[in-house]
Design a protein around this motif. Structure first.
Motif, PDB file in Angstrom:
ATOM      1  N   UNK A 302       0.857  -1.197   0.000  1.00 16.99           N
ATOM      2  CA  UNK A 302       0.000   0.000   0.000  1.00 16.99           C
ATOM      3  C   UNK A 302       0.892   1.245   0.000  1.00 16.99           C
ATOM      4  N   UNK A 303       0.485   2.283  -0.720  1.00 22.17           N
ATOM      5  CA  UNK A 303       1.225   3.547  -0.738  1.00 22.17           C
ATOM      6  C   UNK A 303       0.516   4.573   0.144  1.00 22.17           C
ATOM      7  N   UNK A 304      -0.322   4.083   1.018  1.00 24.10           N
ATOM      8  CA  UNK A 304      -1.060   4.975   1.934  1.00 24.10           C
ATOM      9  C   UNK A 304      -0.970   4.381   3.330  1.00 24.10           C
ATOM     10  N   UNK A 305      -1.124   5.271   4.308  1.00 25.72           N
ATOM     11  CA  UNK A 305      -1.095   4.804   5.683  1.00 25.72           C
ATOM     12  C   UNK A 305      -2.384   4.068   5.981  1.00 25.72           C
ATOM     13  N   UNK A 306      -2.234   2.942   6.601  1.00 29.05           N
ATOM     14  CA  UNK A 306      -3.375   2.072   6.870  1.00 29.05           C
ATOM     15  C   UNK A 306      -3.040   1.329   8.155  1.00 29.05           C
ATOM     16  N   UNK A 307      -4.052   0.885   8.885  1.00 25.26           N
ATOM     17  CA  UNK A 307      -3.693   0.296  10.181  1.00 25.26           C
ATOM     18  C   UNK A 307      -2.850  -0.964   9.979  1.00 25.26           C
ATOM     19  N   UNK A 308      -1.979  -1.269  10.979  1.00 27.85           N
ATOM     20  CA  UNK A 308      -0.944  -2.293  10.801  1.00 27.85           C
ATOM     21  C   UNK A 308      -1.450  -3.622  10.270  1.00 27.85           C
ATOM     22  N   UNK A 309      -2.517  -4.101  10.858  1.00 24.38           N
ATOM     23  CA  UNK A 309      -3.050  -5.402  10.473  1.00 24.38           C
ATOM     24  C   UNK A 309      -3.425  -5.388   8.984  1.00 24.38           C
TER      25      UNK A 309
END
Ligand SMILES: [Zn+2]
Ligand SMILES: [Zn+2]
Length: 412
Positions: A302-309
């Motif tokens: 992913x090139x976006x911040x997303x939750x760790x899981x």
């Protein structure tokens, strides 16, 4: 879930001088008064300072701290564990100053460091990677051994200077309180390396380097878009750099395009150059057919911040599926989600991505340590996800998240 702290920065518009408040995750600044757009540029990381409230006539000494916010992934025997890390730590090891900033940086508005600031800025002596090791150790407490691989992905990394002054004892220049009961023996902070800071934030015009058109993006976007000549730009050591990109059309009406990095890796210590290699290493229920040996392997992230899981799940699902759609070299017409995760962070994550699909793990995980991964080439590809109210999903890969969760992750 840990609530990551959100720092605010007092500044002024470089064009009209109007007072503005920035967030630490901001990259593109759009002045509400003069409407000029600029990109907050630094060749490495932002440097902030806490405002002082010291009495007049005191010589201020600014002590440096590393600030880090992100996720620590650890590849363990049975699973990949993640922890949200939100810390500050001395950037110069000293027994005379507090080990961390405490909560002060979350209560007060910061300012950018600039060469005109009065005071003596102590020179940081602890490299970022050493700080990472210290924090890594601290956050690995209680994890079952062995840990096969570990990586920090984030995130926000910056330096914050806190003011102090000496008046027999050392005083905190924010609170005007002595920080130790007794004066330290022979302590002369200005005898340590330091001086005026040589760093300054730069606001560079958010204009397309190729055609001069205004670049577009959201305030925390690290990739900006020129709608005139259809190009994408990312910050590099020397201003903006052009990014190879495209989108995979489709998805119907209710669609949100999410950006992914496609990375062609150079791997040492493991045979993983083709799709056939992937089938073997991930033990995929597929028969290796001709052509597969020739089809190059790519990592996806992913090139976006997303939750760790979800970061792991999305990375692994895309990498295992090796999407090979033909993409169109333009931005999609439908809504495209901003790129908020730096390339460097995506590269850092590749080993953990790999750890997530190697089979059998018992045999392959112990080899992780000797595997090296570098990027040979990289492109950004937007994929259509379907949306329904708050939900965002990819039916084929069975990936799912919500707008709410994505918004939350943007503060990491
Ligand atoms: Zn302005
Ligand atoms: Zn352009």
């Amino acid at each position: 879930m840990v609530q990551p702290s959100r720092l605010l920065i007092d500044h002024q518009c470089p064009q009209c001088g109007a007072p503005i408040v920035l967030k630490e995750t901001d990259h593109l600044f759009s002045c509400p008064y003069c409407r000029v757009k600029s990109f907050l540029y630094t060749s490495d990381f932002f440097r902030f300072m806490l405002p002082h409230g010291a009495p007049k006539g005191k010589t201020l000494v600014y002590f440096p701290y590393w600030r880090f916010k992100g996720i620590l992934f650890s590849s363990l025997q049975e699973r990949i564990e993640h922890r949200i890390v939100d810390v500050s730590h001395q950037a110069l090891l000293s027994a005379n100053f507090p080990v961390s900033l405490g909560l002060r940086s979350q209560v007060l508005k910061l300012r950018f460091v600039s060469p005109e600031t009065e005071g003596y800025f102590l020179k940081p002596g602890l490299p970022f990677k050493d700080m990472v090791e210290i924090v890594q150790k601290r956050f690995s407490k209680g994890l079952p051994r062995p840990i096969y691989a570990q990586t920090f992905i984030g995130g926000t990394m910056s330096q914050i200077y806190a003011p102090f002054y000496v008046d027999r004892k050392i005083y905190d220049g924010v609170l005007n309180r002595a920080i130790s009961p007794a004066p330290p023996a022979h302590f002369e902070p200005t005898a340590l390396p330091g001086g005026s800071p040589h760093w300054q934030i730069r606001f560079i015009p958010a204009q397309c380097p190729e055609c001069g058109w205004d670049l577009e993006g959201e305030r925390d976007a690290i990739v900006l878009n020129c709608t005139n000549c259809s190009s994408l730009w990312i910050q590099s050591k020397k201003g903006f750099r052009k990014l190879a990109f495209g989108h995979v059309p489709g998805g119907g009406d209710a669609v949100l395009y999410l950006p992914f990095y496609r990375i062609r890796p150079e791997i040492t210590g493991l045979e993983l150059g083709s799709y056939a290699d992937l089938v073997r290493i991930a033990n995929l229920p597929k028969v290796v057919q001709k052509g597969m040996e020739k089809k190059p392997f790519h990592f996806w992230s992913p090139a976006f911040k997303i939750r760790p899981r979800d970061f792991l799940r999305f990375s692994i699902a895309f990498t295992l599926s090796q999407p090979a759609h033909a993409w169109q070299p333009q931005m999609p017409k439908a809504e495209a989600y901003p790129v908020t995760l730096p390339i460097q962070e995506a590269l850092e994550s590749l080993k953990i991505n790999l750890a997530g699909f190697m089979k059998p793990p018992g045999v392959l995980l112990p080899t992780l340590e000797d595997i090296g991964i570098k990027a040979k080439s990289l492109a950004l590809v937007y994929f259509p996800f379907q949306t329904q109210r708050d939900e965002i999903f990819h039916p084929l890969l069975r990936l799912r998240t919500t707008r709410n969760v994505l918004t939350y992750a943007r503060h990491l």
